[in-house]
Design a protein around this motif. Structure first.
Motif, short mmCIF file in Angstrom:
data_model
loop_
_atom_site.label_atom_id
_atom_site.label_comp_id
_atom_site.label_asym_id
_atom_site.label_seq_id
_atom_site.Cartn_x
_atom_site.Cartn_y
_atom_site.Cartn_z
N ARG A 81 1.00 -1.30 0.06
CA ARG A 81 0.18 -0.07 -0.11
C ARG A 81 0.77 1.29 -0.09
NH1 ARG A 81 -5.08 1.76 4.09
NH2 ARG A 81 -6.03 2.96 2.58
N ILE A 82 0.62 1.98 -1.11
CA ILE A 82 1.39 3.39 -1.13
C ILE A 82 0.23 4.56 -0.65
CG2 ILE A 82 2.64 4.76 -2.72
CD1 ILE A 82 3.92 2.54 -2.41
N GLY A 83 0.32 4.69 0.64
CA GLY A 83 -0.72 5.18 1.23
C GLY A 83 -0.25 6.52 2.50
N ARG A 84 -0.98 6.35 3.63
CA ARG A 84 -0.64 7.41 4.39
C ARG A 84 0.67 7.54 4.88
NH1 ARG A 84 -4.87 7.90 2.34
NH2 ARG A 84 -6.86 7.94 3.11
N ARG A 85 1.52 6.56 4.89
CA ARG A 85 3.00 6.77 5.21
C ARG A 85 3.75 7.25 4.04
NH1 ARG A 85 6.09 2.33 6.74
NH2 ARG A 85 7.17 3.66 8.19
N MET A 86 3.15 7.44 2.93
CA MET A 86 3.89 7.97 1.94
C MET A 86 2.95 9.29 1.55
SD MET A 86 5.81 5.26 -0.52
CE MET A 86 6.46 6.28 -1.52
N ALA A 87 2.67 10.23 2.28
CA ALA A 87 1.78 11.39 1.75
C ALA A 87 2.22 12.65 2.14
CB ALA A 87 0.42 10.99 2.47
N ASN A 88 3.55 12.96 2.01
CA ASN A 88 4.18 14.31 2.12
C ASN A 88 4.13 14.91 0.62
OD1 ASN A 88 5.23 13.96 4.90
ND2 ASN A 88 6.87 12.60 3.97
N MET A 89 4.34 16.25 1.03
CA MET A 89 4.21 17.20 -0.16
C MET A 89 5.15 18.55 0.23
SD MET A 89 0.45 19.04 -0.84
CE MET A 89 1.19 20.04 -1.91
N ARG A 90 5.61 19.12 -0.95
CA ARG A 90 6.21 20.47 -0.78
C ARG A 90 5.78 21.36 -2.13
NH1 ARG A 90 10.80 17.28 -1.22
NH2 ARG A 90 12.08 17.65 -3.14
N LEU A 91 5.68 22.63 -1.89
CA LEU A 91 5.47 23.50 -3.11
C LEU A 91 6.78 24.15 -3.32
CD1 LEU A 91 2.05 25.16 -1.80
CD2 LEU A 91 2.58 23.44 -3.86
#
Length: 328
Positions: free
Chosen positions: A87-97
């Motif tokens: 599952r590629i889910g909540r543990r891989m949910a970072n972002m940056r602008l």
């Protein structure tokens, strides 16, 4: 009971992901349809590198592998899945602008991503605000609404191949078309993406998003588990017959029920679960609805939803539906 080979595999996966591995995991709670049996092994990485390590471990192994995000377009079989769910889910949910661009991990929830983009005064992604799912799944399907697709904004996508090698695809290499991309049908994990937007007015963007959410609440079922649109919209069919929901409604299929699965009385292209629907219930409705609409219009509707069989076969849901209920 976990076998010897399973124990070795579980240990390797746990080592690669910091212990985020489990066995005999119920799929129904992970399913937006709330349907599905047990997954033999479940693993959830937290970075591109961990995900790539999992892919490398699974390369050449006999167990089927299924990559999932938020299961928005997946019908899990009630018999379960005799393989490894990644599952590629909540543990891989970072972002940056970064100016007018955004970098994000594939597990970020689409409405959260869209809100963050809009609040930053960037426009182009408003149409995704009401789509329940992860960014990776959205990119895979070139998903969107209002006949728009996320592919318009994608600059590049970082993936891991079946051997665990990390690589990057440019926008053109993704081959985006209506609700499709070249990433479909491959044993490739979408892990990160870079997207680009245009500058806009934050207040206007917010008003548009609120309008889209309001419209979705009025048109689409929200209170019962479902997987969104069941059938794909075909441009040729759309021009002469209309969208799938209209064709299904014209065929008198609104409200049709099989067990606890029902073609929604609110929108005929949605199948809802009243509590204890099985995958067979949903597949029966798909086969029956598709056959009836084809008889009436001459158009055979294909499914947007995919069915995951216990042996790992992943197909558009109309294919196993027609196979199971060919003589209904």
């Amino acid at each position: 009971m976990t076998t010897g080979p399973d124990r070795a595999l579980i240990a390797a996966l746990a080592d690669a992901t910091g212990g985020h591995v489990a066995t005999d995991v119920p799929l129904a709670p992970l399913s937006r349809w709330r349907i599905g049996g047990l997954a033999r092994i479940y693993v959830e990485p937290s970075s591109a590198e961990e995900a790539a390590a999992v892919m490398a471990i699974m390369h050449g192994r006999p167990e089927p592998l299924f990559l999932m995000g938020d299961s928005s377009n997946t019908l899990f079989d009630s018999a379960g899945f005799d393989g490894v769910v990644v599952r590629i889910g909540r543990r891989m949910a970072n972002m940056r602008l970064e100016g007018a661009q955004a970098w994000a991990q594939a597990g970020i929830w689409v409405p959260r991503f869209a809100r963050r983009i809009g609040c930053s005064g960037l426009t182009g992604i408003e149409h995704t605000i009401g789509i329940p799912g992860t960014l990776g799944g959205l990119i895979l399907m070139n998903g969107g609404s209002q006949r728009k697709g996320i592919g318009l904004n994608v600059v590049s996508v970082r993936c891991a191949d079946s051997e665990g090698r990390l690589f990057e695809l440019t926008h053109s290499e993704c081959g985006f078309a209506y609700r499709s991309s070249t990433l479909q049908g491959q044993r490739t994990a979408i892990l990160e993406a870079r997207l680009e937007f245009e500058r806009g007015d934050s207040a206007a963007i917010r008003r548009e998003m609120l309008g889209i959410l309001r419209s979705r609440r009025l048109k689409f079922p929200q209170k019962l588990p479902n997987c969104g649109s069941t059938f794909l919209s075909d441009p040729k069919m759309y021009s002469s017959v209309g969208p799938p929901g209209q064709a299904l409604e014209s065929a008198g299929l609104k409200g049709l029920r099989r067990g606890d699965a029902q073609i929604s009385p609110m929108h005929a292209n949605f199948i809802v679960n009243h509590g204890n629907a099985s995958s067979s219930d949903v597949l029966w409705l798909i086969a029956h609805a598709r056959n009836l609409v084809e008889q009436r219009t001459g158009y055979a509707m294909d499914c947007e939803v995919r069915h995951l069989a216990p042996d790992g076969a992943l197909r558009p849901a109309h294919e196993p539906a027609l196979h199971l209920f060919a003589n209904q």
